[in-house]
Design a protein around this motif. Structure first.
Motif, PDB file in Angstrom:
ATOM      1  N   GLY A 183      37.892  33.337  40.059  1.00  0.00           N
ATOM      2  CA  GLY A 183      37.309  33.649  41.369  1.00  0.00           C
ATOM      3  C   GLY A 183      38.302  34.260  42.341  1.00  0.00           C
TER       4      GLY A 183
ATOM      5  N   ASP B 210      33.545  33.993  42.688  1.00  0.00           N
ATOM      6  CA  ASP B 210      34.140  34.547  43.899  1.00  0.00           C
ATOM      7  C   ASP B 210      33.703  33.716  45.112  1.00  0.00           C
ATOM      8  OD1 ASP B 210      35.473  36.409  42.452  1.00  0.00           O
ATOM      9  OD2 ASP B 210      34.226  38.130  43.027  1.00  0.00           O
TER      10      ASP B 210
ATOM     11  N   SER C  66      32.705  24.979  41.890  1.00  0.00           N
ATOM     12  CA  SER C  66      32.550  26.334  41.358  1.00  0.00           C
ATOM     13  C   SER C  66      32.117  26.320  39.886  1.00  0.00           C
ATOM     14  CB  SER C  66      33.841  27.141  41.538  1.00  0.00           C
ATOM     15  OG  SER C  66      34.876  26.636  40.728  1.00  0.00           O
TER      16      SER C  66
END
Ligand SMILES: [Zn+2]
Length: 453
Positions: free
Chosen positions: A446, A125, A83
């Motif tokens: 996220g 996310d 991420s």
């Protein structure tokens, strides 16, 4: 033009780009959502202001196809490194695959574990797909209730050893998924063709990328896509075909659309940007499933992206550590590459060359993936009430792809040394600035994404 009172963040003086066109405007974000789109001269007071002069402001870019390897294969990648890489590359939401992890995501329990594992560790996310295998049809409904964005069927063997179904069982799987209304996603290759040719080629001395290409011919993809569309038509399933590698495969998606079916397709950077010359030069590093084909395919697939035959650019981010990618034998080289950080810049570079409009890029990287996976209009647009997700890009900024500089745990890329012009310089997730000028900022914010429909 709405003009709210106090807001958390204003991004002003930029050129806001949506699939419909562009305008000079300020975007206001309050409590994580877009609360106003107004003239730069009319902005309300804000706790934080970003001056986006000379930048383009895009709706948050979505990668609908990543393998973050978490849990079980975290020596290749984990939710934090994956991420971070996404945020660094201008991606605000990712959809993580059910395969390429140990265990694969097959049950509601696995889903709960994946959500718990990603929470507090993801900078962007995240949503999940679950895999459908012969043994988990009874879990499909619960997985959907738990918030998976779609269900993935594997028509051929690939990394992660998910069980491939025979046609009778697969048709039943399509029926089950159709009843849920969620999207059914396929890895479309004909398993029997691929297995047969692989065994045959492995018995020869051939060890190069050409042998891999021969083992997964166009006909194996086209036959599988055709069959998947037929099953979708018969059962009413909404179909999305991942990583289309051939222009003939893209044409089938176009034909399905023309027949009025809810059929969508994705292709990936490697299929449209790497040519036969790159394959020869880079060799085994370019091993992917399905294979990078070169020839006329890159051009044909590019046309399909520009003409709305294909809907989505995903990366199929499939990280491996260096030695797994740098093998002498193609059969020992792991398929996949680390794509989530570089994909946006690679395509923005092509936008700068005039090969695609920025509006079309936004459609393929934000609006369409949000629509395909039922996240629209929470994601995929800049509208009042939608999530405050923005990707700011500097179309003049130059750079070079350097595997060693990526935030991913994987540092081998077939695009090593590629010159870039057009680079994401800020990633904003629900009003949180998670990347600025290539640097990932703050703590992981996220959230788990469920379908909005
Ligand atoms: Zn994949």
């Amino acid at each position: 033009m709405s003009k709210p009172d106090a807001v958390d963040l204003i991004v002003r003086n930029g050129t806001v780009v949506t699939p419909e066109g562009r305008q000079e405007a300020a975007i206001c974000i309050r409590k994580g959502r877009v609360s106003g789109i107004c003239a730069n001269s009319e902005t309300p007071p804000a706790r934080k202001v970003i001056n986006a002069r000379n930048l383009h402001v895009l709706p948050g870019l979505i990668d609908d196809h990543v393998h973050f390897r978490d849990p079980g294969m975290t020596y290749k990648e984990d939710f934090e490194t994956g991420s971070r890489s996404a945020a660094a590359g201008g991606v605000t939401s990712i959809i993580d695959m059910p395969n390429g992890t140990d265990p694969p995501l097959l049950t509601p329990k696995h889903l709960r574990q994946k959500i718990a594992n990603a929470r507090g560790r993801s900078y962007v996310d995240f949503g999940f797909l679950a895999a459908v295998v012969p043994g988990n049809f009874d879990d499909i409904e619960t997985l959907v209730a738990g918030g998976v964005l779609g269900l993935k069927v594997f028509m051929a063997e690939t990394v992660g050893a998910i069980e491939v179904m025979d046609d009778g069982v697969m048709l039943e799987a399509f029926k089950h998924v159709a009843q849920t209304g969620r999207r059914l996603v396929v890895h479309a290759e004909n398993d029997e063709i691929v297995q047969h040719l692989r065994k045959k080629l492995q018995s020869t001395r051939r060890q190069g990328i050409g042998a891999h290409l021969e083992s997964r011919p166009v006909v194996s993809e086209v036959e599988a896509i055709y069959r998947a569309i037929l099953y979708a038509e018969t059962t009413g399933a909404r179909l999305h075909v991942f990583h289309i590698s051939s222009q003939e495969g893209a044409m089938l998606i176009g034909q399905g659309k023309a027949r009025g079916l809810d059929v969508t397709g994705e292709t990936c950077p490697h299929y449209v940007l790497l040519t036969s010359a790159h394959l020869r030069r880079m060799g085994n590093v370019t091993r992917m499933n399905p294979p990078v084909r070169g020839g006329d395919h890159p051009q044909g697939l590019w046309a399909a992206l520009v003409e709305d035959t294909l809907d989505v650019i995903g990366t199929d981010h499939s990280p491996h550590v260096r030695q797994e990618k740098l093998q002498k034998s193609i059969w020992e080289t792991m398929p996949g590459w680390t794509g989530v950080e570089t994909t946006n810049a690679l395509f923005l570079t092509e936008v700068n060359k005039g090969r695609m409009s920025l509006e079309q890029f936004v459609k393929l990287r934000s609006r369409n993936p949000a629509r395909v996976f039922d996240l629209y209009p929470r994601k995929g647009c800049i509208q009042i009430g939608s999530d405050g997700d923005l990707t700011l890009v500097d179309m003049k900024k130059r750079g070079t792809v350097r595997g060693r500089k990526l935030h991913s745990r994987s540092t081998v890329t077939p695009f090593e040394g590629w010159k870039l012009q057009g680079i994401p310089v800020a990633t904003i997730v629900r009003g949180n600035v998670v990347m600025r000028d290539g640097e990932v900022l703050g703590t992981p914010v996220g959230q788990f994404l469920k379908p909005v429909l």
